[in-house]
Design an enzyme around this catalytic site. Sequence first.
Site, PDB file in Angstrom:
ATOM      1  N   TYR A  94     -12.885   0.100   5.400  1.00 21.34           N
ATOM      2  CA  TYR A  94     -11.195   0.486   6.317  1.00 21.34           C
ATOM      3  C   TYR A  94     -10.607   1.030   5.681  1.00 21.34           C
ATOM      4  CZ  TYR A  94      -6.822  -1.940   8.077  1.00 21.34           C
ATOM      5  OH  TYR A  94      -5.639  -1.439   8.794  1.00 21.34           O
ATOM      6  N   ASP A 154     -10.594   6.613  -1.625  1.00 22.25           N
ATOM      7  CA  ASP A 154      -9.937   5.869  -0.554  1.00 22.25           C
ATOM      8  C   ASP A 154      -9.671   4.184  -1.888  1.00 22.25           C
ATOM      9  OD1 ASP A 154      -8.741   3.770   2.462  1.00 22.25           O
ATOM     10  OD2 ASP A 154      -7.531   4.169   0.325  1.00 22.25           O
ATOM     11  N   LYS A 176      -1.157  -0.553  -2.813  1.00 20.99           N
ATOM     12  CA  LYS A 176      -1.256  -2.425  -3.128  1.00 20.99           C
ATOM     13  C   LYS A 176      -0.775  -1.799  -5.128  1.00 20.99           C
ATOM     14  CE  LYS A 176      -4.952  -3.280  -0.436  1.00 20.99           C
ATOM     15  NZ  LYS A 176      -4.629  -4.608   0.652  1.00 20.99           N
TER      16      LYS A 176
END
Length: 425
Positions: A144, A239, A267
């Site tokens: 994702y 990523d 994050k």
Amino acid sequence: MSDIKSKEWFERAKCHIPGGVNSPVRAFGSVGRTPRFIASAKGSKIKDVDGNEMIDYVCSWGPAILGHAHPRVIAAVQQACEEGLTYGAPTSKEVLIAELIAKLMPSMEVSRLVNSGTEAVMSAIRTARGYTKRDKIIKFKGCYHGHSDGLLVKAGSAALTTSIPDSAGVPKDYTKHTLIALYNDKISVEKLFQANPKEIAAVIVEPVAANMGVVLPEQGFLEFLREITKQYGALLIFDEVITGFRLGIGGAQAYYNITPDLTTLGKIVGGGMPIGAYGGKREIMQMVSPLGSVYQAGTLSGNPIATAAGLETLRILKEDPMIYERLEEKTKILTKTVQKAAGNRVWINQIGSLFSVFFTKQPVKDYESAISSDTNCYTDYFGYLLEHGIYIAPSQFEAVFVSDAHTKEDIDTTCKVIESYFGDI
Ligand code: KE4
């Protein structure tokens, strides 16, 4: 544990917010319960609106590596607030955080701040396409990378549990350049390059997959991706929205000693405030406007409150080299306890302060083996832990995040609940 007030808030929320939440996984849909509405969080604990205090292993899906409301981060944010919330103009803190990112992750010699991991990935893909003048990208089934149209194809995370891996509303034309390979399957990647030798702009990968649950890269897989992208003139995009500053101060690229061409962050880099970042080699990033022809912009990108939180978080992580050893030590106590209590009923993947407990007897090495796990068993496990004050992800296909704020007492309490769960069933 009463959840009356959470139930009331959830009913109200559903009147004006889709599904009552601002991000699907929070709805507890895959575990069939009312989501807990959180009132506050401090250190390793979160407290819901019914006053239930729980030990938190979601950690806001990764950002809270220092625990919630770290005094130094709060002080930095409060100080920044006194100076105004946003200017829409360059500030010194943006320079400082870009310099620090480049120091901690040297492959990111030039970076751009945005407001989410999704934005970081979307922008990195556009930059890769602009730089290579190619259209196609390769992503991996079950990984994702946020919700930009072109990447909502066989996505992971909540897209797995909501069984809409190919989201509605995404025109076929928007995903025709997105090719799907299988994580840890070199042949699936080779086939795509052989079929599209001069058309692939980039391969984007979670260097440690954490959105089909945690799935580790097999020996040589990341090195293979590095080589094949070089061979075909494509870029390698790591990523690291989850792994960045999580697996170590240098992220997965330091852990595995692989230099990607572009990296995306989210994050932890924001320390709990909305920051994403993308960056890499200078010659690639100078494609980005206003220097180059790849356009990307953002009203609140690099805003002084978010950069204050992110800077202080990265500084704390950088100052204390033992933090990652402490994180892994606590994590391994948890995983050893689960494995001992559950025996062969579960398969555990763990790296650093990330892990997932899969309810399956077989090794979980890729997407197919991950989704073969018994989500009903996971739901039962989740519910028992929640009722006993342990808050883990409400989905089999997420990760457990351990923070520096989790104390020995927290870990011991968690182990006791886990032992009682597997002892009872
Ligand atoms: P955000 O747009 O949510 O900041 O980041 C998207 C993203 C990009 N790349 C990776 C590897 C990610 O894991 C994410 C987002 N992670 C999910 C949890 N698996 C965020 C939680 C949510 O969607 O509510």
